[in-house]
Design an enzyme around this catalytic site. Structure first.
Site, PDB file in Angstrom:
ATOM      1  CB  CYS A 138      -0.968  -0.169   1.383  1.00 57.15           C
ATOM      2  SG  CYS A 138      -2.030  -1.412   1.188  1.00 57.15           S
TER       3      CYS A 138
ATOM      4  CG  HIS B 194      -6.613   1.248  -0.497  1.00 52.78           C
ATOM      5  ND1 HIS B 194      -5.177   2.070  -0.991  1.00 52.78           N
ATOM      6  CD2 HIS B 194      -6.031   0.594   0.326  1.00 52.78           C
ATOM      7  CE1 HIS B 194      -4.359   1.401  -0.284  1.00 52.78           C
ATOM      8  NE2 HIS B 194      -4.802   0.466   0.537  1.00 52.78           N
TER       9      HIS B 194
ATOM     10  CB  CYS C  38      -0.886   0.426   7.783  1.00 51.58           C
ATOM     11  SG  CYS C  38      -2.582   0.242   7.268  1.00 51.58           S
TER      12      CYS C  38
END
Length: 527
Positions: free
Chosen positions: A82, A344, A374
């Protein structure tokens, strides 16, 4: 910066758009917006959460070629799940700063629609490692439930946060705050007939973020059942308080300050630093809590020094826990919503966040901004940026001060840097009575104090709306004391200057972002 709108995975506009096309579209438009030629790009660095399938075969290279970058440029795809998009920008900045790369393109891309079905079937675990550390393959939603339970973040708080994210995104869309980022893309979308099941292809244009639900209310998501309820009765993560799956791409152009100046390019922001930190894979959601202090500590900053935060909303529990642990005010955090509402695309999000926070920082007169998230596998990543307009304001202020002839000048050692004794001495030489309030030396324009019954100051740490509040110096203060660092070691220079005519002073103030106040009581309050 340039990005696509975010489309729902599987059912949205990009459900059959190859990763090379997504990446190429934003690379092409980022280069065009920067006003450079594609042939001048030396390297293209794209992050991707799952660089395989339709985003495999070095999607940075195929994307760059799709976007018109010639083969004379190089390209590489990097993966930090991510944080891949943010990592790409940091890597490009490092290449520019350390290796002298003149122009690079960086960003991120993700096609969950085309890649996740492949990943679900092809993941292979290493037996010995799986036995010793099964948490390395722990589903992200499992880690989010664990963080919520371990750190006391309630379902009610998560739902309330999710509703606010939806509200902020809807308000930002209505105000057109994403328009400068998004480049519409014409694609072919697969559409399934609900009655017959037949799939057809239709022409479609993705013009905006399509995942958010503007009418979301607390009542509408309170009734959603936690995804893992049957496995864990204490589970709190639902479809309403987790990020949506979406497809998209984002890119920006990175170059040195000298190169931008030579070309007459006004940058969006300045890369200041990047930091990562590790944690247990089972609680990967606490990653920002570990990465942010490391980042700020290396730059001598505190949480209070940061004007805006983009903290990825992988799950509502992540920004909630981080804001509490780090002391981030919610009115500075994800001010226009985040991934819970817009979606996302794993490797793209970090790049989207950077572009957005720099544009929003410019609108708000912010200085320092942080992007953090994160990362799967038990990590946190954080990047520090400075909004370029604030840096340009300070440079304009310093340049304007250098054009004013000083009546008297003195230089003092750092330990005697406070302006009162030096100011009094200068004033005596000029036959003036000088009254100076409290002094504070910061990163911004140097403080200025005026003589007589009042004072005028250009505050070093003025409000983020300083430029709007700027007023010209009044004629009743004909002189000012300006203090600034000198090139020499441990020294400050104090100069007694004639003040400028009101209109000229106002112009300098507007160019520099200085705040000018009139009353001596204001001096005590603001300096």
């Amino acid at each position: 910066t340039a990005r696509t709108g975010l489309a729902k995975s599987y059912r949205g506009g990009f459900n059959q758009t190859h990763g090379a096309a997504l990446a190429g579209h934003v690379i092409k438009h980022a280069i065009a917006r920067a006003g450079v030629e594609a042939g001048e790009v030396e390297d293209v660095i794209m992050g991707c959460g799952f660089p395989e399938g339709a985003t495999g075969y070095n999607v940075a290279r195929t994307g760059a070629t799709w976007g018109g970058v010639p083969f004379s440029a190089s390209a590489t795809t990097i993966n930090r799940f991510c944080a891949s998009g943010l990592q790409a920008i940091a890597s490009a900045a490092h290449a520019v700063a350390v290796d002298g790369v003149p122009i690079a393109v960086a960003g991120g891309v993700e096609s969950i629609s085309l890649v996740q079905p492949l990943v679900a079937k092809s993941t292979v675990k290493e037996p010995r490692l799986e036995e010793a550390h099964p948490e390395l393959w722990m589903p992200m939603i499992d880690t989010a439930d664990l963080v919520a339970q371990r750190y006391g973040v309630s379902r009610a708080d998560q739902d309330a946060y999710a509703v606010e994210s939806q509200r902020r995104v809807a308000a930002a869309q209505e105000a057109g705050l994403f328009d400068a980022e998004i480049v519409p893309m014409e694609v072919t979308m697969a559409v399934k007939d609900k009655q017959t099941g037949a799939v057809s292809s239709v022409a479609y244009t993705v013009t905006k973020d399509e995942c958010n639900r503007p009418g979301t209310t607390l009542a509408s998501i309170e009734g959603l059942e936690p995804v893992r309820l049957e496995i864990d009765p204490k589970a709190t993560i639902t479809a309403g308080n987790a990020s949506q799956l979406s497809d998209g791409a984002s890119a920006c152009v990175v170059m040195s300050e000298a190169e931008a100046s030579r070309r007459g390019i006004s940058p969006l922001g300045i890369f200041k630093g990047f930091a990562v930190a590790g944690c247990g894979p089972e609680e990967m959601g606490i990653g920002p809590v570990l990465a942010v202090p490391r980042l700020l500590g290396r730059h001598g900053l505190t949480v209070d020094d940061v004007d805006l935060w983009e903290l990825n909303e992988a799950f509502a529990v992540v920004p909630l826990h981080a804001s509490r642990a780090l002391g981030i005010p919610l009115d500075k955090l994800n001010v226009n919503g985040g991934s819970i509402a817009v979606g996302h695309p794993f490797g793209m999000t970090g790049s989207r966040q950077v572009g957005h926070v720099l544009l929003e920082g410019k609108r708000r007169g912010a200085k320092h901004v942080v992007v953090t998230m994160c990362v799967a596998g038990g990590m946190g990543a954080a990047g520090l940026f400075e909004v370029a307009e604030r840096a340009q304001m300070r440079a304009a202020w310093a340049a304007s001060l250098r054009t004013i002839p000083a009546l008297h000048t003195c230089t003092v050692a750092r330990q005697a840097k406070r302006g009162r004794p030096q100011g009094q001495a200068l004033a005596s030489r000029a036959g003036l009575a000088l009254r100076i309030g409290k002094w504070r030396f910061g990163d911004g324009p140097p403080p200025v104090a005026g003589p007589g019954a009042g004072a005028a100051c250009a505050g070093a740490a003025a409000s983020v709306h300083a430029a709007r509040e700027c007023r010209g110096l009044g004629a009743e203060w004909p002189h000012a004391l300006v203090s600034s660092r000198t090139p020499g070691p441990r020294a400050w220079q104090h100069r007694l200057l004639p003040t400028l005519p009101r209109a000229e002073a106002g112009a300098i103030g507007r160019a520099s972002g200085a705040r000018v106040v009139y009353q001596s009581s204001d001096l005590d309050q603001h300096m």
